[in-house]
Design an enzyme around this catalytic site. Structure first.
Site, PDB file in Angstrom:
ATOM      1  N   TYR A 162     -48.150  56.658 -44.058  1.00 37.67           N
ATOM      2  CA  TYR A 162     -47.062  57.268 -44.504  1.00 37.67           C
ATOM      3  C   TYR A 162     -48.538  58.567 -45.541  1.00 37.67           C
ATOM      4  CZ  TYR A 162     -42.582  54.965 -44.359  1.00 37.67           C
ATOM      5  OH  TYR A 162     -41.614  54.640 -43.722  1.00 37.67           O
ATOM      6  N   GLN A 205     -30.567  61.656 -45.166  1.00 35.48           N
ATOM      7  CA  GLN A 205     -32.083  61.111 -44.745  1.00 35.48           C
ATOM      8  C   GLN A 205     -32.945  61.410 -44.843  1.00 35.48           C
ATOM      9  OE1 GLN A 205     -29.599  59.690 -41.452  1.00 35.48           O
ATOM     10  NE2 GLN A 205     -28.682  61.136 -41.751  1.00 35.48           N
ATOM     11  N   ASP A 230     -38.511  64.154 -47.216  1.00 43.77           N
ATOM     12  CA  ASP A 230     -39.446  65.525 -47.140  1.00 43.77           C
ATOM     13  C   ASP A 230     -39.164  65.826 -48.528  1.00 43.77           C
ATOM     14  OD1 ASP A 230     -37.751  67.292 -46.054  1.00 43.77           O
ATOM     15  OD2 ASP A 230     -38.072  66.451 -44.140  1.00 43.77           O
ATOM     16  N   HIS A 288     -32.186  57.902 -48.421  1.00 38.92           N
ATOM     17  CA  HIS A 288     -33.459  57.138 -47.634  1.00 38.92           C
ATOM     18  C   HIS A 288     -35.198  57.256 -49.108  1.00 38.92           C
ATOM     19  CE1 HIS A 288     -31.217  56.949 -43.472  1.00 38.92           C
ATOM     20  NE2 HIS A 288     -30.790  56.166 -44.692  1.00 38.92           N
ATOM     21  N   GLY A 305     -28.136  67.595 -37.485  1.00 33.83           N
ATOM     22  CA  GLY A 305     -29.282  67.221 -37.299  1.00 33.83           C
ATOM     23  C   GLY A 305     -29.239  65.535 -37.267  1.00 33.83           C
ATOM     24  N   SER A 363     -28.964  61.488 -35.530  1.00 36.55           N
ATOM     25  CA  SER A 363     -28.364  60.987 -34.855  1.00 36.55           C
ATOM     26  C   SER A 363     -27.365  60.205 -34.997  1.00 36.55           C
ATOM     27  CB  SER A 363     -29.289  59.971 -34.038  1.00 36.55           C
ATOM     28  OG  SER A 363     -29.949  59.440 -34.953  1.00 36.55           O
ATOM     29  N   ASN A 381     -25.929  69.435 -34.124  1.00 38.42           N
ATOM     30  CA  ASN A 381     -26.813  68.606 -33.187  1.00 38.42           C
ATOM     31  C   ASN A 381     -27.345  69.807 -31.819  1.00 38.42           C
ATOM     32  OD1 ASN A 381     -28.771  66.386 -32.147  1.00 38.42           O
ATOM     33  ND2 ASN A 381     -27.564  66.028 -33.826  1.00 38.42           N
ATOM     34  N   ALA A 427     -30.356  73.727 -35.495  1.00 38.95           N
ATOM     35  CA  ALA A 427     -29.358  73.826 -36.802  1.00 38.95           C
ATOM     36  C   ALA A 427     -30.455  75.024 -37.638  1.00 38.95           C
ATOM     37  CB  ALA A 427     -30.199  72.578 -37.740  1.00 38.95           C
TER      38      ALA A 427
HETATM   39  C1  BJW Z   1     -31.912  68.493 -33.526  1.00 42.27           C
HETATM   40  C2  BJW Z   1     -32.739  69.753 -33.728  1.00 42.27           C
HETATM   41  C3  BJW Z   1     -32.350  71.009 -34.366  1.00 42.27           C
HETATM   42  C4  BJW Z   1     -33.643  68.202 -33.598  1.00 42.27           C
HETATM   43  N1  BJW Z   1     -30.978  71.433 -34.271  1.00 42.27           N
HETATM   44  N2  BJW Z   1     -30.445  69.210 -33.992  1.00 42.27           N
HETATM   45  C5  BJW Z   1     -26.565  46.791 -36.524  1.00 42.27           C
HETATM   46  C6  BJW Z   1     -25.680  47.415 -36.269  1.00 42.27           C
HETATM   47  C7  BJW Z   1     -25.486  48.642 -37.599  1.00 42.27           C
HETATM   48  C8  BJW Z   1     -26.440  48.357 -38.693  1.00 42.27           C
HETATM   49  C9  BJW Z   1     -27.273  48.209 -38.297  1.00 42.27           C
HETATM   50  C10 BJW Z   1     -27.491  47.319 -37.074  1.00 42.27           C
HETATM   51  N3  BJW Z   1     -28.330  46.330 -37.285  1.00 42.27           N
HETATM   52  C11 BJW Z   1     -29.449  47.244 -38.092  1.00 42.27           C
HETATM   53  C12 BJW Z   1     -28.841  47.260 -39.033  1.00 42.27           C
HETATM   54  C13 BJW Z   1     -29.065  48.276 -40.140  1.00 42.27           C
HETATM   55  C14 BJW Z   1     -30.191  49.298 -40.409  1.00 42.27           C
HETATM   56  C15 BJW Z   1     -29.438  49.893 -39.188  1.00 42.27           C
HETATM   57  O1  BJW Z   1     -28.417  51.322 -39.021  1.00 42.27           O
HETATM   58  N4  BJW Z   1     -29.895  50.461 -37.711  1.00 42.27           N
HETATM   59  C16 BJW Z   1     -29.611  51.069 -36.630  1.00 42.27           C
HETATM   60  C17 BJW Z   1     -30.730  51.586 -36.077  1.00 42.27           C
HETATM   61  C18 BJW Z   1     -29.119  49.752 -35.351  1.00 42.27           C
HETATM   62  N5  BJW Z   1     -29.453  50.237 -41.339  1.00 42.27           N
HETATM   63  C19 BJW Z   1     -30.590  49.545 -42.754  1.00 42.27           C
HETATM   64  O2  BJW Z   1     -31.258  48.359 -42.715  1.00 42.27           O
HETATM   65  C20 BJW Z   1     -30.020  50.252 -43.538  1.00 42.27           C
HETATM   66  N6  BJW Z   1     -30.344  49.233 -44.810  1.00 42.27           N
HETATM   67  C21 BJW Z   1     -28.747  48.531 -45.123  1.00 42.27           C
HETATM   68  O3  BJW Z   1     -28.082  48.643 -44.102  1.00 42.27           O
HETATM   69  O4  BJW Z   1     -28.721  47.625 -46.139  1.00 42.27           O
HETATM   70  C22 BJW Z   1     -28.331  46.768 -46.266  1.00 42.27           C
HETATM   71  C23 BJW Z   1     -28.491  45.621 -46.995  1.00 42.27           C
HETATM   72  C24 BJW Z   1     -27.290  45.375 -47.914  1.00 42.27           C
HETATM   73  C25 BJW Z   1     -27.799  44.602 -48.993  1.00 42.27           C
HETATM   74  C26 BJW Z   1     -28.845  43.878 -48.944  1.00 42.27           C
HETATM   75  C27 BJW Z   1     -29.945  43.884 -48.490  1.00 42.27           C
HETATM   76  C28 BJW Z   1     -29.644  45.401 -46.999  1.00 42.27           C
HETATM   77  C29 BJW Z   1     -31.515  51.344 -44.094  1.00 42.27           C
HETATM   78  C30 BJW Z   1     -31.707  52.240 -42.907  1.00 42.27           C
HETATM   79  C31 BJW Z   1     -33.342  52.768 -43.334  1.00 42.27           C
HETATM   80  C32 BJW Z   1     -33.517  53.899 -42.313  1.00 42.27           C
HETATM   81  N7  BJW Z   1     -34.985  53.949 -42.581  1.00 42.27           N
HETATM   82  C33 BJW Z   1     -35.844  54.879 -42.139  1.00 42.27           C
HETATM   83  C34 BJW Z   1     -37.496  55.607 -42.591  1.00 42.27           C
HETATM   84  C35 BJW Z   1     -36.956  56.368 -43.713  1.00 42.27           C
HETATM   85  C36 BJW Z   1     -38.375  55.941 -44.401  1.00 42.27           C
HETATM   86  C37 BJW Z   1     -39.552  56.762 -43.615  1.00 42.27           C
HETATM   87  O5  BJW Z   1     -38.948  58.423 -43.228  1.00 42.27           O
HETATM   88  O6  BJW Z   1     -39.833  56.176 -43.226  1.00 42.27           O
HETATM   89  O7  BJW Z   1     -34.503  56.175 -41.743  1.00 42.27           O
HETATM   90  S1  BJW Z   1     -35.798  54.960 -39.751  1.00 42.27           S
HETATM   91  C38 BJW Z   1     -35.651  56.714 -39.394  1.00 42.27           C
HETATM   92  O8  BJW Z   1     -33.540  56.638 -39.311  1.00 42.27           O
HETATM   93  C39 BJW Z   1     -35.342  57.361 -40.884  1.00 42.27           C
HETATM   94  C40 BJW Z   1     -33.647  58.179 -41.036  1.00 42.27           C
HETATM   95  O9  BJW Z   1     -33.738  58.719 -42.162  1.00 42.27           O
HETATM   96  C41 BJW Z   1     -33.217  58.242 -39.671  1.00 42.27           C
HETATM   97  C42 BJW Z   1     -31.941  58.629 -39.052  1.00 42.27           C
HETATM   98  O10 BJW Z   1     -32.348  59.321 -38.728  1.00 42.27           O
HETATM   99  P1  BJW Z   1     -32.066  60.852 -38.239  1.00 42.27           P
HETATM  100  O11 BJW Z   1     -32.207  61.615 -39.343  1.00 42.27           O
HETATM  101  O12 BJW Z   1     -30.402  60.678 -37.716  1.00 42.27           O
HETATM  102  O13 BJW Z   1     -33.218  61.051 -36.883  1.00 42.27           O
HETATM  103  P2  BJW Z   1     -33.320  60.798 -35.172  1.00 42.27           P
HETATM  104  O14 BJW Z   1     -34.629  61.217 -35.063  1.00 42.27           O
HETATM  105  O15 BJW Z   1     -32.260  59.650 -35.278  1.00 42.27           O
HETATM  106  O16 BJW Z   1     -32.075  62.273 -34.880  1.00 42.27           O
HETATM  107  C43 BJW Z   1     -32.373  62.686 -35.150  1.00 42.27           C
HETATM  108  C44 BJW Z   1     -31.412  63.991 -34.633  1.00 42.27           C
HETATM  109  O17 BJW Z   1     -31.679  65.574 -34.412  1.00 42.27           O
HETATM  110  C45 BJW Z   1     -31.434  63.711 -32.938  1.00 42.27           C
HETATM  111  O18 BJW Z   1     -29.642  63.888 -32.605  1.00 42.27           O
HETATM  112  C46 BJW Z   1     -32.015  65.902 -32.178  1.00 42.27           C
HETATM  113  O19 BJW Z   1     -31.460  65.659 -31.141  1.00 42.27           O
HETATM  114  C47 BJW Z   1     -31.408  66.257 -33.567  1.00 42.27           C
HETATM  115  N8  BJW Z   1     -31.813  67.310 -33.043  1.00 42.27           N
HETATM  116  N9  BJW Z   1     -33.917  68.726 -33.816  1.00 42.27           N
HETATM  117  C48 BJW Z   1     -29.799  70.292 -34.097  1.00 42.27           C
HETATM  118  N10 BJW Z   1     -33.866  71.898 -34.123  1.00 42.27           N
END
Ligand code: BJW
Length: 247
Positions: free
Chosen positions: A67, A101, A104, A119, A184, A186, A210, A228
């Site tokens: 981090y 999400q 930064d 997040h 942007g 997934s 996307n 984007a």
């Molecule tokens: C472009 C581009 C350009 C590139 N132009 N496009 C099964 C089913 C459902 C849910 C779950 C499950 N098993 C577990 C869960 C829950 C889990 C979850 O969803 N997991 C899934 C992976 C399955 N969720 C959680 O745990 C959440 N909490 C929760 O559910 O709590 C419940 C609860 C209730 C009561 C008590 C306790 C708990 C929390 C989720 C936290 C996610 N954290 C992270 C890290 C954050 C900190 C850090 O930055 O280090 O968040 S993980 C990571 O993923 C980060 C992001 O915000 C998040 C989303 O990612 P994002 O932004 O979509 O990025 P990418 O890389 O996936 O996609 C980028 C996209 O951009 C791509 O599509 C490219 O094509 C595109 N792209 N360049 C346009 N120039």
């Protein structure tokens, strides 16, 4: 990329816009995404080792090292054309809410004034609360100056609740919008990924921007495939000629 007449009418008629953003919006600022082949963090690192409270309890030094490096990378990054276009759009609208999400802070630096951080924010710390104390030697790790408590980055890890009120505020923003964008992301991580789906259930039009198809793509009303940072400025220009101005 061509904005067709129907989409042009839609953006020109919109006065209240909610935009869900993900790592793709910051990719053009040089901040890596998570799940993309080759460049995504999770290609090189195991989320179970870095982005869960259990990982931090096991090895806080390793998590802090990751981090600290990412915090520095985010500090050095500049807002992209996508961040700037959203900030500019806000000026043309009655109301614009960015639900991000990303951790930064680049939307705020670009000038967006209404940002909900689902997040957390990588630039802040908070107290690490756990039932069991981390096992390893904790010398030199960040601590609260008043209480001495071990600190952690103020971001949301897997299995953790979103910040108090953030999800409810994001749902309310989506409900009160007349146009929703998903840019942007997934669309894989819950609960954020459900927000545009809930908008669709309420018959609020959803536009996806996307590089790649996502689970949202088959159900979105409009899909603009590409960068984007190219598409959003064009969309804002298209909106500009007819948007309802604030005040
Ligand atoms: C472009 C581009 C350009 C590139 N132009 N496009 C099964 C089913 C459902 C849910 C779950 C499950 N098993 C577990 C869960 C829950 C889990 C979850 O969803 N997991 C899934 C992976 C399955 N969720 C959680 O745990 C959440 N909490 C929760 O559910 O709590 C419940 C609860 C209730 C009561 C008590 C306790 C708990 C929390 C989720 C936290 C996610 N954290 C992270 C890290 C954050 C900190 C850090 O930055 O280090 O968040 S993980 C990571 O993923 C980060 C992001 O915000 C998040 C989303 O990612 P994002 O932004 O979509 O990025 P990418 O890389 O996936 O996609 C980028 C996209 O951009 C791509 O599509 C490219 O094509 C595109 N792209 N360049 C346009 N120039």
């Amino acid at each position: 990329m061509r904005i067709d007449e129907g989409l042009q009418r839609l953006v020109q008629g919109a006065a209240r816009v909610a935009v869900l953003t993900g790592a793709g919006v910051s990719a053009e600022s040089g901040v890596p995404t998570f799940r993309e082949a080759r460049s995504g963090f999770w290609e090189r690192f195991d989320p179970e080792e870095l982005a869960t409270p259990e990982a931090f309890a096991r090895n806080p030094r390793k998590v802090w090292a990751w981090y600290t490096q990412r915090r520095e990378q985010a500090r050095r990054a500049e807002p992209s054309p996508a961040h700037r276009a959203l900030a500019q759009w806000e000026q043309l609208l009655e109301w614009c809410c960015v639900v991000t999400q990303n951790v930064d802070g680049l939307h705020q630096r670009a000038g967006s004034s209404h940002v909900i951080e689902l997040h957390g924010n990588i630039h802040r710390d908070r107290r690490f609360e756990a039932d069991t104390a981390p096992a390893e030697d904790l010398d030199g790790l960040p601590r609260c100056p008043e209480t001495g408590a071990l600190l952690r980055p103020d971001v949301v890890w897997f299995g953790e609740r979103l910040p108090e009120g953030a999800l409810e505020a994001a749902k309310e923003a989506m409900r009160s919008a007349d146009l929703v964008l998903s840019v942007g992301t997934s669309a894989l991580v819950q609960p954020a990924a459900s927000l545009p789906l809930e908008a669709l259930e309420r018959d609020i039009p959803v536009v996806e921007i996307n590089r790649e198809p996502t689970p949202l793509t088959p159900v979105a009303d409009w899909v603009l495939q590409g960068e984007a940072g190219e598409i959003l400025p064009q969309l804002v220009t298209a909106a500009g000629s007819g948007a309802k101005r604030a005040g």
